[in-house]
Design a protein around this motif. Sequence first.
Motif, PDB file in Angstrom:
ATOM      1  N   GLY A 103       1.800   6.954   0.198  1.00  0.00           N
ATOM      2  CA  GLY A 103       1.097   5.753  -0.224  1.00  0.00           C
ATOM      3  C   GLY A 103      -0.021   5.429   0.751  1.00  0.00           C
ATOM      4  O   GLY A 103      -0.006   5.858   1.900  1.00  0.00           O
TER       5      GLY A 103
ATOM      6  N   HIS B  13      -5.739   6.122  -3.212  1.00  0.00           N
ATOM      7  CA  HIS B  13      -5.630   6.577  -4.588  1.00  0.00           C
ATOM      8  C   HIS B  13      -5.704   8.095  -4.713  1.00  0.00           C
ATOM      9  O   HIS B  13      -5.922   8.609  -5.811  1.00  0.00           O
ATOM     10  CB  HIS B  13      -6.711   5.927  -5.451  1.00  0.00           C
TER      11      HIS B  13
ATOM     12  N   GLY C 196       0.784  -1.223   0.000  1.00  0.00           N
ATOM     13  CA  GLY C 196       0.000   0.000   0.000  1.00  0.00           C
ATOM     14  C   GLY C 196       0.817   1.275   0.000  1.00  0.00           C
ATOM     15  O   GLY C 196       0.271   2.353  -0.207  1.00  0.00           O
ATOM     16  N   THR C 197       2.121   1.183   0.204  1.00  0.00           N
ATOM     17  CA  THR C 197       2.966   2.380   0.241  1.00  0.00           C
ATOM     18  C   THR C 197       3.552   2.741  -1.115  1.00  0.00           C
ATOM     19  O   THR C 197       4.122   3.818  -1.276  1.00  0.00           O
ATOM     20  CB  THR C 197       4.126   2.200   1.236  1.00  0.00           C
ATOM     21  N   ASN C 198       3.433   1.826  -2.096  1.00  0.00           N
ATOM     22  CA  ASN C 198       4.100   2.088  -3.373  1.00  0.00           C
ATOM     23  C   ASN C 198       3.347   1.521  -4.570  1.00  0.00           C
ATOM     24  O   ASN C 198       3.947   1.215  -5.599  1.00  0.00           O
ATOM     25  CB  ASN C 198       5.520   1.510  -3.356  1.00  0.00           C
ATOM     26  N   ASN C 199       2.029   1.367  -4.450  1.00  0.00           N
ATOM     27  CA  ASN C 199       1.288   0.649  -5.486  1.00  0.00           C
ATOM     28  C   ASN C 199       0.508   1.526  -6.458  1.00  0.00           C
ATOM     29  O   ASN C 199      -0.335   1.023  -7.203  1.00  0.00           O
ATOM     30  CB  ASN C 199       0.336  -0.362  -4.843  1.00  0.00           C
TER      31      ASN C 199
ATOM     32  N   ARG D 207       5.723   7.833  -8.707  1.00  0.00           N
ATOM     33  CA  ARG D 207       5.159   6.655  -8.050  1.00  0.00           C
ATOM     34  C   ARG D 207       5.158   6.847  -6.544  1.00  0.00           C
ATOM     35  O   ARG D 207       6.080   7.449  -5.974  1.00  0.00           O
ATOM     36  CB  ARG D 207       6.003   5.434  -8.418  1.00  0.00           C
ATOM     37  N   GLU D 208       4.124   6.361  -5.883  1.00  0.00           N
ATOM     38  CA  GLU D 208       4.104   6.348  -4.430  1.00  0.00           C
ATOM     39  C   GLU D 208       5.352   5.633  -3.902  1.00  0.00           C
ATOM     40  O   GLU D 208       5.787   4.619  -4.450  1.00  0.00           O
ATOM     41  CB  GLU D 208       2.872   5.608  -3.918  1.00  0.00           C
ATOM     42  N   GLY D 209       5.918   6.184  -2.830  1.00  0.00           N
ATOM     43  CA  GLY D 209       7.097   5.580  -2.218  1.00  0.00           C
ATOM     44  C   GLY D 209       8.408   6.061  -2.810  1.00  0.00           C
ATOM     45  O   GLY D 209       9.466   5.829  -2.228  1.00  0.00           O
TER      46      GLY D 209
ATOM     47  N   THR E 229      -3.155  10.113  -3.704  1.00  0.00           N
ATOM     48  CA  THR E 229      -1.799  10.674  -3.683  1.00  0.00           C
ATOM     49  C   THR E 229      -1.596  11.632  -4.835  1.00  0.00           C
ATOM     50  O   THR E 229      -1.060  12.725  -4.672  1.00  0.00           O
ATOM     51  CB  THR E 229      -0.755   9.546  -3.765  1.00  0.00           C
TER      52      THR E 229
END
Length: 565
Positions: free
Chosen positions: A421, A424, A386-389, A405-407, A426
């Motif tokens: 992250g 949705h 969930g931190t980088n998806n 990208r997240e993360g 972010t």
Amino acid sequence: MSTTLMIRIAYRFGLMGLAVSLLGSSTAAQLVRNVALTGDQAPGTQTGVEFGKSSGLFPALSLPTMNSVGQTAFHAELFSEDSETERHFGIWSEGTGELALVVRHGELLNGSLLGLPPPKTGSLHINDAGQTAFRATVTSDDDGTEVTNIAIWLDDNGSLTRILFAEDHPPDIPISASFASLSTSFSFNSAGQIAFRADTDSGPSNLTEGPDDNGVWSNATGALRAVAFTGSQTPETPVGVKFRFIRGPVFNDAGQTAFNAVVAGDGVDAADDTGIWKENLGDLTKVARTGEQAPGVPMGINFRSLGSPALNAAGQTAFIANLTGAFDSGIWSEGTGELSLVALAGEQAPGLHAGVDYKGFAFSPVLNRAGHTAFQGVLSGAAIDGTNNVGIWSEGSGTLELVAREGDQAPGTSGDTVFFGGNHSTFTELVLNSAGRVAFQGRLTGEGINSLNDKGLWAEDEARVLRLIVRQGDHLEVAPGDYRTIRNLGFIGNTGNEDGRPSGFNDYGQLSFWANFTDGTEGIFVSNLVAIPEPSSLLLGTIAVISLTFFRVNLPYIALGCSRR
């Protein structure tokens, strides 16, 4: 001849070099331009009437919309020490070359009082010709009875014209009908034309469950006409298959519309009752329909649901869709000339290590002039959580590439500050301009990050390097020596700049934004941090000479509306 007029002429007749040069000559020296600030005298009002103050329920200034020559428009609340308790609003625009009042709440127009909402977005546009269009209420006295209705207005260099009145008869439907309501948002192009969705009071057709029919109308041919409406025959379907419910349209400078709609009729069921259609001045054609084979995937895999379309000046569309069978979703585009797959759930995501695939797609894509898309994708695979998806991908360079990208470390930040992250939200307000450059609003996380510094605006420069434009917690110089700390900010996105929607990031890389400061003041600003830089004076002179020669040779033909052979 004014710089603004020369920019408009150059833009209109394809002299992009001159337009860019003129733009650079007037703005490149300022990295951030102050358009309006609460406490400033409001142009077009009596002395002592200022922008501001916020009531607390709404900001005093709206998010600004901006055109391709860097002119902005916005709603604002007014304040005066001598004013009554009643709140006052207005609309201001730079479409004439300087900030000017367009209209004020309570203004008397053609015997009717015009009413504006509190500062907000979604009902105000400025096009590349500097024209402003907005939605407002109109109150008139009808035989002693006060009647309030909705209208859409066009301001062209100080001349205000009512384009549409909600009591007007909707063309192409029963004579007894009138518009029952107009959508709060509408599309507006650089020819000064509109397209919109509206309900009518013609009474329910045998296809509707509610009290009203609805449809899409446009004045692209000069007169208002129906593009599609409930109960009308659906193109490229058997006789008797008709539109049942139509969603709001997008609208380009060529006067073309595209929209998503639900259909009904003999043989239609839940598997094939939704489609996307596009229209070119009366010629309505189908782009895609549920139940049909989806391009680029194995035979037998059909569209299961379709999102709202994006549209560019060439009449090409792009959209997100869900699929039948084992496949989940994908992004499709007509940017190559025919409907083709851009990205598919289950496929390798570009820019990431092997085994990291698209799991799905968060929102509808945006589409630019070159037929390139940009979109958000959701990821799955090794080391994905969930931190980088979630990430943003763009075809702006001609090849699909990862933008953010997240993360990942957020450009312009230090330490362990990364894109947030966990959901949705972010990345929001995605824009892809005609040069293939992306801008968006992003959220941050990391040590020392809190609600006072976790939001920022990013955009790609000419080399498509992602740059931080402005962030909460920044100290912004609003006037020489006057620095204020940003508490909140925002800008308008979700567009490819050719779909009739308002935008805060233009084709030259200027970004307009609203900021609220820790001292309670607010402002409207234009950042030139990643704008096309000012060319040399020699280049400017050369372009100007070439351009003036063009106008001298071609002006008689331009005036006659024809081309020189």
